[in-house]
Enzyme design. Structure first.
Site, PDB file in Angstrom:
ATOM      1  N   ALA A  65      -9.423  12.332  -0.802  1.00 58.71           N
ATOM      2  CA  ALA A  65      -8.310  13.169  -0.810  1.00 58.71           C
ATOM      3  C   ALA A  65      -8.595  14.043  -1.975  1.00 58.71           C
ATOM      4  O   ALA A  65      -9.223  13.891  -2.828  1.00 58.71           O
ATOM      5  CB  ALA A  65      -7.113  12.219  -1.211  1.00 58.71           C
ATOM      6  N   GLY A 110     -10.370   8.600   0.505  1.00 61.95           N
ATOM      7  CA  GLY A 110     -10.002   9.006   1.937  1.00 61.95           C
ATOM      8  C   GLY A 110     -11.083   9.141   2.927  1.00 61.95           C
ATOM      9  O   GLY A 110     -10.472   9.241   4.174  1.00 61.95           O
ATOM     10  N   GLU A 113     -11.809   6.006   4.397  1.00 60.63           N
ATOM     11  CA  GLU A 113     -10.757   5.673   5.029  1.00 60.63           C
ATOM     12  C   GLU A 113     -10.586   6.487   6.712  1.00 60.63           C
ATOM     13  O   GLU A 113     -10.268   5.858   7.472  1.00 60.63           O
ATOM     14  CB  GLU A 113      -9.546   5.713   4.090  1.00 60.63           C
ATOM     15  CG  GLU A 113      -9.261   4.762   3.212  1.00 60.63           C
ATOM     16  CD  GLU A 113      -8.097   5.001   2.212  1.00 60.63           C
ATOM     17  OE1 GLU A 113      -7.523   4.143   1.693  1.00 60.63           O
ATOM     18  OE2 GLU A 113      -8.099   6.363   1.899  1.00 60.63           O
ATOM     19  N   GLU A 133     -10.638   4.641  -5.963  1.00 64.20           N
ATOM     20  CA  GLU A 133      -9.375   5.041  -6.313  1.00 64.20           C
ATOM     21  C   GLU A 133      -8.878   4.167  -7.775  1.00 64.20           C
ATOM     22  O   GLU A 133      -8.074   4.901  -8.338  1.00 64.20           O
ATOM     23  CB  GLU A 133      -8.300   4.616  -5.252  1.00 64.20           C
ATOM     24  CG  GLU A 133      -8.343   5.572  -4.030  1.00 64.20           C
ATOM     25  CD  GLU A 133      -9.106   5.295  -2.876  1.00 64.20           C
ATOM     26  OE1 GLU A 133      -9.875   4.513  -3.001  1.00 64.20           O
ATOM     27  OE2 GLU A 133      -8.936   5.614  -1.875  1.00 64.20           O
TER      28      GLU A 133
HETATM   29  N1  DAK Z   1     -11.087  16.327  -4.736  1.00 68.10           N
HETATM   30  C1  DAK Z   1     -11.339  17.659  -4.833  1.00 68.10           C
HETATM   31  N2  DAK Z   1     -12.559  18.348  -5.153  1.00 68.10           N
HETATM   32  C2  DAK Z   1     -13.746  17.691  -5.190  1.00 68.10           C
HETATM   33  C3  DAK Z   1     -13.630  16.266  -4.711  1.00 68.10           C
HETATM   34  C4  DAK Z   1     -12.125  15.610  -4.450  1.00 68.10           C
HETATM   35  N3  DAK Z   1     -12.064  14.429  -4.049  1.00 68.10           N
HETATM   36  N4  DAK Z   1     -14.891  15.561  -4.635  1.00 68.10           N
HETATM   37  C5  DAK Z   1     -15.603  16.525  -5.018  1.00 68.10           C
HETATM   38  N5  DAK Z   1     -14.880  17.800  -5.171  1.00 68.10           N
HETATM   39  C6  DAK Z   1     -15.447  19.017  -5.574  1.00 68.10           C
HETATM   40  C7  DAK Z   1     -15.887  19.190  -7.194  1.00 68.10           C
HETATM   41  O1  DAK Z   1     -14.609  19.409  -8.044  1.00 68.10           O
HETATM   42  C8  DAK Z   1     -16.595  20.025  -7.141  1.00 68.10           C
HETATM   43  O2  DAK Z   1     -16.041  21.416  -7.232  1.00 68.10           O
HETATM   44  P1  DAK Z   1     -16.126  22.668  -8.419  1.00 68.10           P
HETATM   45  O3  DAK Z   1     -16.432  22.004  -9.549  1.00 68.10           O
HETATM   46  O4  DAK Z   1     -17.493  23.116  -7.645  1.00 68.10           O
HETATM   47  O5  DAK Z   1     -15.370  23.697  -8.110  1.00 68.10           O
HETATM   48  C9  DAK Z   1     -17.470  20.274  -5.790  1.00 68.10           C
HETATM   49  O6  DAK Z   1     -16.845  19.441  -4.837  1.00 68.10           O
HETATM   50  C10 DAK Z   1     -18.953  19.609  -5.842  1.00 68.10           C
HETATM   51  O7  DAK Z   1     -18.552  18.267  -6.576  1.00 68.10           O
HETATM   52  P2  DAK Z   1     -19.618  17.882  -7.728  1.00 68.10           P
HETATM   53  O8  DAK Z   1     -20.071  18.920  -8.455  1.00 68.10           O
HETATM   54  O9  DAK Z   1     -18.915  16.767  -8.435  1.00 68.10           O
HETATM   55  O10 DAK Z   1     -20.603  17.338  -6.881  1.00 68.10           O
HETATM   56  P3  DAK Z   1     -21.575  16.008  -7.178  1.00 68.10           P
HETATM   57  O11 DAK Z   1     -22.792  15.924  -6.201  1.00 68.10           O
HETATM   58  O12 DAK Z   1     -22.169  16.189  -8.914  1.00 68.10           O
HETATM   59  O13 DAK Z   1     -20.904  14.774  -7.105  1.00 68.10           O
HETATM   60  C11 DAK Z   1     -19.244  13.424  -5.831  1.00 68.10           C
HETATM   61  C12 DAK Z   1     -20.399  14.368  -5.858  1.00 68.10           C
HETATM   62  C13 DAK Z   1     -18.724  13.091  -4.474  1.00 68.10           C
HETATM   63  C14 DAK Z   1     -19.919  12.017  -6.343  1.00 68.10           C
HETATM   64  C15 DAK Z   1     -18.216  13.812  -6.861  1.00 68.10           C
HETATM   65  O14 DAK Z   1     -17.780  15.064  -6.683  1.00 68.10           O
HETATM   66  C16 DAK Z   1     -17.004  12.860  -6.930  1.00 68.10           C
HETATM   67  O15 DAK Z   1     -17.123  11.998  -7.355  1.00 68.10           O
HETATM   68  N6  DAK Z   1     -15.805  13.275  -6.247  1.00 68.10           N
HETATM   69  C17 DAK Z   1     -14.672  12.551  -6.433  1.00 68.10           C
HETATM   70  C18 DAK Z   1     -14.846  11.318  -5.347  1.00 68.10           C
HETATM   71  C19 DAK Z   1     -13.518  10.121  -5.310  1.00 68.10           C
HETATM   72  O16 DAK Z   1     -13.071   9.816  -6.333  1.00 68.10           O
HETATM   73  N7  DAK Z   1     -12.964  10.413  -3.955  1.00 68.10           N
HETATM   74  C20 DAK Z   1     -11.818   9.615  -4.062  1.00 68.10           C
HETATM   75  C21 DAK Z   1     -10.488  10.450  -4.225  1.00 68.10           C
HETATM   76  S1  DAK Z   1      -9.076   9.496  -4.234  1.00 68.10           S
HETATM   77  C22 DAK Z   1      -2.343   8.695  -1.245  1.00 68.10           C
HETATM   78  C23 DAK Z   1      -3.062   8.185  -0.403  1.00 68.10           C
HETATM   79  C24 DAK Z   1      -4.581   8.266  -0.342  1.00 68.10           C
HETATM   80  C25 DAK Z   1      -4.997   8.910  -1.445  1.00 68.10           C
HETATM   81  C26 DAK Z   1      -4.248   9.629  -2.228  1.00 68.10           C
HETATM   82  C27 DAK Z   1      -2.927   9.466  -2.291  1.00 68.10           C
HETATM   83  N8  DAK Z   1      -0.884   8.577  -1.124  1.00 68.10           N
HETATM   84  C28 DAK Z   1      -0.486   7.656  -0.483  1.00 68.10           C
HETATM   85  C29 DAK Z   1       0.191   9.422  -1.848  1.00 68.10           C
HETATM   86  C30 DAK Z   1      -6.461   9.008  -1.680  1.00 68.10           C
HETATM   87  C31 DAK Z   1      -7.208   9.136  -2.699  1.00 68.10           C
HETATM   88  C32 DAK Z   1      -8.527   9.514  -2.605  1.00 68.10           C
HETATM   89  O17 DAK Z   1      -9.232   9.743  -1.680  1.00 68.10           O
END
Ligand code: DAK
Length: 259
Positions: A65, A110, A113, A133
């Site tokens: 997400a 997400g 998921e 998460e």
């Molecule tokens: N959201 C927003 N932007 C993201 C992103 C994300 N999840 N993942 C990557 N990006 C963006 C980065 O911010 C970066 O943007 P700029 O800085 O260039 O503007 C760009 O994509 C490239 O990312 P990186 O520079 O970080 O690239 P790397 O190759 O170094 O790293 C990575 C790739 C995938 C390992 C890293 O980006 C990363 O760790 N991303 C986050 C992964 C993550 O934690 N995903 C889980 C998100 S939590 C809900 C229900 C469900 C959810 C929420 C609420 N409710 C019921 C309310 C779900 C939650 C989730 O999914």
């Protein structure tokens, strides 16, 4: 279908939905969820489609997400965002036709998921899976605590969710989260091959099988067998059943008519 954050293409009986925000690694924001919801509704109404492939553009499937958008949400907006995601993923899971996730890269949070809402997953060697998460101080919220344990059992589900560790494609294959791993170059070809294979079988029989499996998974075994019995009987009311059996007896392959 005209969208900004997803792309939809159709070739013969096979549709392909590509999440397309490559600069944000295809993170799911409200717009992606709204567009996905509307695309899935239209796909469900399309009588010509027999299989749907879901994939991501560039080096990511879906990196979760959108953390940027989520970080500014009020409690009520967070609730709305959560409802949106949950209902879209349920729509994907309940789509009448089979869905294949072609996991080309990051499938985190997400993203994992979304892949789990598809009927099965084919991954490239570069794919990475995880539920990060708890590392962000939240629980998986788009079905992760429920679908992951159903796919890989409670032990691995708890391991992945508590540690927030990402796993590579070979480990995902070993625990049953994905069904096949292929090289990056082969992914599209292999997924297309599988989609064509599914599309060449009796489309009503495939859809009824999906309904039987999905419905049966939620009820006790006696009720589940009743569901199977009913849907098995229903398949005999189709022209395709006659075509399929006739072709077998004549040592050929049926040209199923979806009737
Ligand atoms: N959201 C927003 N932007 C993201 C992103 C994300 N999840 N993942 C990557 N990006 C963006 C980065 O911010 C970066 O943007 P700029 O800085 O260039 O503007 C760009 O994509 C490239 O990312 P990186 O520079 O970080 O690239 P790397 O190759 O170094 O790293 C990575 C790739 C995938 C390992 C890293 O980006 C990363 O760790 N991303 C986050 C992964 C993550 O934690 N995903 C889980 C998100 S939590 C809900 C229900 C469900 C959810 C929420 C609420 N409710 C019921 C309310 C779900 C939650 C989730 O999914």
């Amino acid at each position: 279908m005209e969208f900004e954050t997803i792309k939809f293409t159709k070739e013969g009986f096979v549709g392909k939905l590509t999440i397309s925000r490559p600069k944000a690694l295809n993170a799911l924001n409200s717009q992606v969820l709204d567009e996905l919801s509307s695309a899935i509704d239209q796909i469900n109404d399309d009588k010509d489609l027999r299989v749907l492939i879901i994939t991501g553009e560039g080096r990511s499937f879906v990196a979760g997400a959108d953390i940027r958008e989520m970080s500014t949400l009020s409690a009520l907006e967070g609730k709305e965002f959560g409802n949106k995601g949950l209902s879209v993923f349920r729509k994907v899971e309940s789509l009448k036709i089979p869905t294949i996730a072609a996991v080309n890269g990051f499938a985190l949070g997400g993203g994992c998921e979304l892949a789990m809402s598809c009927d099965f997953r084919i991954a490239s060697e570069k794919a990475l899976f995880g539920q990060p998460e708890t590392g962000l101080g939240i629980t998986p919220g788009f079905g992760g605590t429920q679908r992951l344990q159903r796919l890989v059992g409670q032990g691995y589900a708890k391991y992945l969710i508590y540690t927030a560790e990402n796993i590579k494609a070979d480990k995902a294959l070993q625990i049953g989260l994905v069904q096949e791993v292929v090289s990056v170059d082969e992914l599209d070809k292999r997924v297309d091959e599988l989609a064509q294979k599914i599309a060449s079988n009796g489309p009503i029989a495939v859809r009824l099988s999906k309904e039987a499996i999905n419905t049966g998974a939620q009820v006790d075994i006696d009720s589940a067998i009743k569901v199977e019995e009913y849907l098995f009987g229903l398949s005999f009311s189709t022209e395709d059943q006659k075509l399929g059996m006739k072709a077998f007896l004549e040592k050929g392959k049926a040209d199923f008519q979806n009737k």
